[in-house]
Design a protein around this motif. Sequence first.
Motif, PDB file in Angstrom:
ATOM      1  N   ALA A 356      -1.429  -6.088 -12.532  1.00  0.00           N
ATOM      2  CA  ALA A 356      -0.387  -5.520 -13.195  1.00  0.00           C
ATOM      3  C   ALA A 356      -0.045  -4.258 -13.106  1.00  0.00           C
ATOM      4  O   ALA A 356       1.042  -3.634 -12.808  1.00  0.00           O
ATOM      5  N   HIS A 357      -1.130  -3.356 -13.259  1.00  0.00           N
ATOM      6  CA  HIS A 357      -0.989  -1.924 -13.227  1.00  0.00           C
ATOM      7  C   HIS A 357      -0.942  -1.671 -11.619  1.00  0.00           C
ATOM      8  O   HIS A 357       0.186  -0.768 -11.502  1.00  0.00           O
ATOM      9  N   ALA A 358      -1.339  -2.154 -10.917  1.00  0.00           N
ATOM     10  CA  ALA A 358      -0.972  -1.904  -9.451  1.00  0.00           C
ATOM     11  C   ALA A 358       0.092  -2.132  -9.061  1.00  0.00           C
ATOM     12  O   ALA A 358       0.939  -1.755  -8.060  1.00  0.00           O
ATOM     13  N   LEU A 359       0.800  -3.413  -9.675  1.00  0.00           N
ATOM     14  CA  LEU A 359       2.098  -3.881  -8.945  1.00  0.00           C
ATOM     15  C   LEU A 359       3.177  -3.062  -9.333  1.00  0.00           C
ATOM     16  O   LEU A 359       4.338  -3.074  -8.614  1.00  0.00           O
ATOM     17  N   LYS A 360       3.174  -2.344 -10.445  1.00  0.00           N
ATOM     18  CA  LYS A 360       4.178  -1.378 -10.857  1.00  0.00           C
ATOM     19  C   LYS A 360       4.479  -0.214  -9.901  1.00  0.00           C
ATOM     20  O   LYS A 360       5.291   0.310  -9.585  1.00  0.00           O
ATOM     21  N   GLU A 361       3.019   0.169  -9.219  1.00  0.00           N
ATOM     22  CA  GLU A 361       3.222   1.287  -8.257  1.00  0.00           C
ATOM     23  C   GLU A 361       3.557   0.851  -6.919  1.00  0.00           C
ATOM     24  O   GLU A 361       4.132   1.435  -6.138  1.00  0.00           O
ATOM     25  N   VAL A 362       3.161  -0.531  -6.537  1.00  0.00           N
ATOM     26  CA  VAL A 362       3.550  -1.042  -5.347  1.00  0.00           C
ATOM     27  C   VAL A 362       4.421  -2.398  -5.467  1.00  0.00           C
ATOM     28  O   VAL A 362       3.967  -3.228  -5.514  1.00  0.00           O
ATOM     29  N   GLU A 364       6.601  -3.920  -3.925  1.00  0.00           N
ATOM     30  CA  GLU A 364       6.874  -4.971  -2.956  1.00  0.00           C
ATOM     31  C   GLU A 364       5.973  -5.967  -2.940  1.00  0.00           C
ATOM     32  O   GLU A 364       6.250  -6.949  -2.286  1.00  0.00           O
ATOM     33  N   VAL A 365       4.702  -5.781  -3.538  1.00  0.00           N
ATOM     34  CA  VAL A 365       3.780  -6.866  -3.370  1.00  0.00           C
ATOM     35  C   VAL A 365       4.207  -7.815  -4.400  1.00  0.00           C
ATOM     36  O   VAL A 365       3.786  -9.100  -4.661  1.00  0.00           O
ATOM     37  N   ASN A 366       4.882  -7.544  -5.371  1.00  0.00           N
ATOM     38  CA  ASN A 366       5.461  -8.473  -6.568  1.00  0.00           C
ATOM     39  C   ASN A 366       6.870  -8.772  -6.222  1.00  0.00           C
ATOM     40  O   ASN A 366       7.607  -9.122  -7.191  1.00  0.00           O
ATOM     41  N   ALA A 367       7.289  -8.537  -5.041  1.00  0.00           N
ATOM     42  CA  ALA A 367       8.742  -9.199  -4.634  1.00  0.00           C
ATOM     43  C   ALA A 367       8.711 -10.360  -3.898  1.00  0.00           C
ATOM     44  O   ALA A 367       7.765 -10.907  -3.636  1.00  0.00           O
ATOM     45  N   GLU A 368       9.773 -10.917  -3.547  1.00  0.00           N
ATOM     46  CA  GLU A 368      10.077 -12.108  -2.466  1.00  0.00           C
ATOM     47  C   GLU A 368      11.240 -11.877  -1.849  1.00  0.00           C
ATOM     48  O   GLU A 368      12.153 -11.139  -2.149  1.00  0.00           O
ATOM     49  N   TYR A 376      13.183  -7.654  -6.046  1.00  0.00           N
ATOM     50  CA  TYR A 376      12.245  -7.032  -6.686  1.00  0.00           C
ATOM     51  C   TYR A 376      12.106  -7.561  -8.214  1.00  0.00           C
ATOM     52  O   TYR A 376      13.101  -7.542  -8.891  1.00  0.00           O
ATOM     53  N   LYS A 377      10.964  -7.637  -8.784  1.00  0.00           N
ATOM     54  CA  LYS A 377      10.710  -8.363  -9.912  1.00  0.00           C
ATOM     55  C   LYS A 377      10.395  -7.239 -10.958  1.00  0.00           C
ATOM     56  O   LYS A 377       8.953  -6.547 -10.809  1.00  0.00           O
ATOM     57  N   ASN A 378      11.001  -6.913 -11.875  1.00  0.00           N
ATOM     58  CA  ASN A 378      10.666  -5.958 -12.896  1.00  0.00           C
ATOM     59  C   ASN A 378       9.677  -6.562 -14.114  1.00  0.00           C
ATOM     60  O   ASN A 378       9.761  -6.126 -15.236  1.00  0.00           O
ATOM     61  N   PHE A 379       8.852  -7.388 -13.649  1.00  0.00           N
ATOM     62  CA  PHE A 379       7.969  -8.134 -14.510  1.00  0.00           C
ATOM     63  C   PHE A 379       6.956  -8.650 -13.792  1.00  0.00           C
ATOM     64  O   PHE A 379       6.962  -8.842 -12.475  1.00  0.00           O
ATOM     65  N   VAL A 380       5.971  -8.958 -14.491  1.00  0.00           N
ATOM     66  CA  VAL A 380       4.694  -9.569 -13.875  1.00  0.00           C
ATOM     67  C   VAL A 380       4.328 -11.034 -14.291  1.00  0.00           C
ATOM     68  O   VAL A 380       4.111 -11.105 -15.699  1.00  0.00           O
ATOM     69  N   THR A 433       4.971 -14.354  -9.993  1.00  0.00           N
ATOM     70  CA  THR A 433       5.226 -13.521  -8.947  1.00  0.00           C
ATOM     71  C   THR A 433       4.259 -13.000  -8.152  1.00  0.00           C
ATOM     72  O   THR A 433       4.420 -12.233  -7.387  1.00  0.00           O
ATOM     73  N   PHE A 434       3.080 -13.432  -8.787  1.00  0.00           N
ATOM     74  CA  PHE A 434       1.983 -12.834  -8.014  1.00  0.00           C
ATOM     75  C   PHE A 434       0.571 -13.719  -8.368  1.00  0.00           C
ATOM     76  O   PHE A 434       0.709 -14.114  -9.445  1.00  0.00           O
ATOM     77  N   THR A 435      -0.296 -13.919  -7.568  1.00  0.00           N
ATOM     78  CA  THR A 435      -1.323 -14.943  -7.881  1.00  0.00           C
ATOM     79  C   THR A 435      -2.755 -14.417  -7.650  1.00  0.00           C
ATOM     80  O   THR A 435      -3.179 -13.429  -6.795  1.00  0.00           O
ATOM     81  N   ILE A 436      -3.675 -14.664  -8.616  1.00  0.00           N
ATOM     82  CA  ILE A 436      -5.161 -14.361  -8.119  1.00  0.00           C
ATOM     83  C   ILE A 436      -5.910 -15.581  -8.252  1.00  0.00           C
ATOM     84  O   ILE A 436      -5.753 -16.930  -9.033  1.00  0.00           O
TER      85      ILE A 436
END
Length: 518
Positions: A356-362, A364-368, A376-380, A433-436
Amino acid sequence: MTVEVRVPTLGESVTEATVATWFKKPGDSVAEDEMLCELETDKVTVEVPAPASGVLSDIVAEEGASVGVDALLANIAEAGEAGSATPEPRPSTTQESGKAPSEGKAPTEDGKEVDVMVPALGESVSEATVSTWFKAVGDTVEADEMLCELETDKVSVEVPAPAAGMLSEILADEGATVEAGGRLAVLKSGEGAAPASEAPEQEAEAEPKPEAPARETGRGDVEDAPAAKKAMAEAGLARDQVQGSGRDGRVMKEDVARAVAAGTAARAPAPEPAPAPRAPVPAEDASREERVKMTRLRQTIARRLKDAQNTAAMLTTYNEVDMKAVMELRSEYKDLFEKKHGVRLGFMSFFTKACAHALKEVPEVNAEIDGTDIVYKNFVHMGIATGTPQGLVVPVIRDADAKSFAELEKEMAEKAKRARDGKLSMAEMQGGTFTISNGGVYGSLMSSPILNPPQSGILGMHKIQDRPVVVKGEIVVRPMMYLALSYDHRIVDGKGAVTFLVRVKEALEDPRRLLMDL
């Protein structure tokens, strides 16, 4: 006296809601304050209790209907009058079964025929496959005893007996496709039920069951889902411009959305080549083979994974992380953490926080990708891939970036348990918005995870293994883990992907960075 069931106050500035689920059907008895239905607004879910005891005489607003505040939802015949009121037979019952309704007599407790219906399957899910019948025709059943299990694209649904009695007829055999609200079977309730050995033969002799006529759609007996027809009309798509993924090529709502997103409206997809014939199997081997039909869940997993490979420009970048700091921190505080919060401190909350911390800096990895737009998603909303006996599912932790370690651990534990039990709803597996994905729990040392469309990134965790590494010029043994980030190269450049993975590595090797937002 009839009591009206109306939409309650929905909250400040909220004027309407959607009827999500009815827990009762016309003719069911209800107790005062028993939950009748559930409404959904933009923000919250509202349960509607029964204002009085009695019988639910009719439903005015069906599932999926939009209703305003104080709108009429249903009517209840109060307990004093419920016994004298006999619910009218529904027309759909007669049409589906091919039998005329009983004439000249009101249903009684003994020998009354009770329909076993397909329950609500979840948001946007209109059909299911009958997976397993636990009872056979002629078997006696108890109220709420499990009769059969249905499979949808994502979850399994158990169907309980609505009353005690005898299973007199099964209308949908194993493997049949049924729609929400359809009839599955008929129970003969009460002590008047015929003996198990006689009931099937008597019914067969008395009235042969006519075959259901084929649905005329211009394509044999394949009929597209109603929601898909509506979506195609709204998008201006012709039927031959959408490739169906349902049974026998049936077009589902998701197929229409995929066709619009992929820009396939200009031309119809080329028909897939026929699969190569299976090589002859020696007779001595054929007797030792077992052929099992793929479940709907497994078919959906296969289709979505192949779609991800065909659609995205997928690439994977790797790194490794020294887990010593996280393991020491967890070892030091795990007992105190569990004592205070009532849940164990695991590794997944650390990875969720780091991502979540890294997605705020990058971002586009949290986008579609949506057509020619990037969203762009302003949430995780973090998807946590979970293996179950039925297959892989991905429950979603909403607003994971705003949750504490304890909140994350509690929600992940609860959803993982319900995933294994097949109790997750469709809504709980949508909107990520992102998967682990943690292959390390099965012993995987290295892998390249496949994207979970329409997401643009997925992080693969792996086995923690002691390995020799060089730290400040000295060779030391450290608990190391390989990390893999698969990403959609259409919107994520190599620099962004590598930066994301480095930020995750830094946060895990020095968890204090998370506290100071570094």
